[in-house]
Design an enzyme around this catalytic site. Structure first.
Site, PDB file in Angstrom:
ATOM      1  N   GLN A   1       0.816  -1.216   0.000  1.00  0.00           N
ATOM      2  CA  GLN A   1       0.000   0.000   0.000  1.00  0.00           C
ATOM      3  C   GLN A   1       0.851   1.268   0.000  1.00  0.00           C
ATOM      4  OE1 GLN A   1      -2.674  -1.441   3.356  1.00  0.00           O
ATOM      5  NE2 GLN A   1      -4.074  -0.211   2.101  1.00  0.00           N
TER       6      GLN A   1
ATOM      7  N   CYS B   1     -10.753   0.251   3.242  1.00  0.00           N
ATOM      8  CA  CYS B   1      -9.344   0.088   2.928  1.00  0.00           C
ATOM      9  C   CYS B   1      -8.803   1.429   2.452  1.00  0.00           C
ATOM     10  CB  CYS B   1      -9.170  -0.972   1.840  1.00  0.00           C
ATOM     11  SG  CYS B   1      -7.444  -1.237   1.352  1.00  0.00           S
TER      12      CYS B   1
ATOM     13  N   HIS C   1      -6.989  -8.792   6.918  1.00  0.00           N
ATOM     14  CA  HIS C   1      -7.057  -7.825   5.819  1.00  0.00           C
ATOM     15  C   HIS C   1      -5.655  -7.476   5.313  1.00  0.00           C
ATOM     16  CE1 HIS C   1      -8.882  -4.122   3.870  1.00  0.00           C
ATOM     17  NE2 HIS C   1      -7.602  -3.808   3.892  1.00  0.00           N
TER      18      HIS C   1
ATOM     19  N   HIS D   1      -3.331  -8.337   1.731  1.00  0.00           N
ATOM     20  CA  HIS D   1      -2.556  -7.411   0.891  1.00  0.00           C
ATOM     21  C   HIS D   1      -1.200  -8.002   0.525  1.00  0.00           C
ATOM     22  CE1 HIS D   1      -4.814  -3.740   0.326  1.00  0.00           C
ATOM     23  NE2 HIS D   1      -5.098  -3.652   1.613  1.00  0.00           N
TER      24      HIS D   1
END
Length: 172
Positions: A51, A102, A144, A148
């Site tokens: 991210q 998110c 979660h 990723h």
């Protein structure tokens, strides 16, 4: 510390599997520090390496296990964080479907079924191993953010997305 740019929907890095961390050094510490600052700035709950454009198996999460059951932060509360390097979920218990968002998909909240409890093994920034049992929001966050690291996003997991009907009326 520095703010990192959060990668958004459509960037191919979000669909790639991350490589394990092999060097527990100043570069890793800087990445984790930057991720912490970025997460605080974004007012999020968790943030994974991809991210912020890094294909490494790392994520951080807010640690609010010591808060009262109502979730209210006492006066002067300083946000605490957990750091996970090369995490591996060892076991899961139960399941619950809830909406989750998110930071890479702003404004999208999907109904996702996740375990109620998880046990995860990981390393800290110095390479020391640890095992953690988590439940509730922390368990959801661990799952979660682990997704990723494997190139799986909320779009892949959500059974459906919350539709903001007030927002749709504005567009018409």
């Amino acid at each position: 510390m520095a703010l990192r740019t959060i990668v958004l929907d459509g960037d191919p890095i979000l669909k790639k599997k991350c490589r394990p961390v092999t060097n527990f050094d100043a570069k890793l510490a800087q990445l984790l520090d930057d991720m912490r600052e970025t997460l605080l700035d974004a007012n999020g709950y968790g943030l994974a390496g991809p991210q912020v454009g890094m294909l490494r198996r790392v994520f951080i999460s807010v640690d609010e296990r010591d808060l009262p059951e109502d979730g209210e932060r006492p006066e002067g509360y300083e946000t605490k964080f957990l750091e996970f390097v090369n995490p591996e979920i060892l076991s899961c218990e139960g399941e619950v479907t809830q909406y989750e968002g998110c930071l890479s998909f702003p404004g999208r909240n999907g109904a996702v079924t996740r375990p109620e409890k998880v046990t995860v093994r990981a390393f800290d920034r110095t390479g020391a191993p640890f095992t953690l049992e988590a439940e509730g929001m922390l368990a959801r966050c661990i799952c979660h953010e682990s997704d990723h690291l494997d190139g799986v996003t909320i779009v892949d997991r959500a059974e459906y997305f919350y539709e903001d009907l007030d927002h749709e009326d504005e567009e018409e």
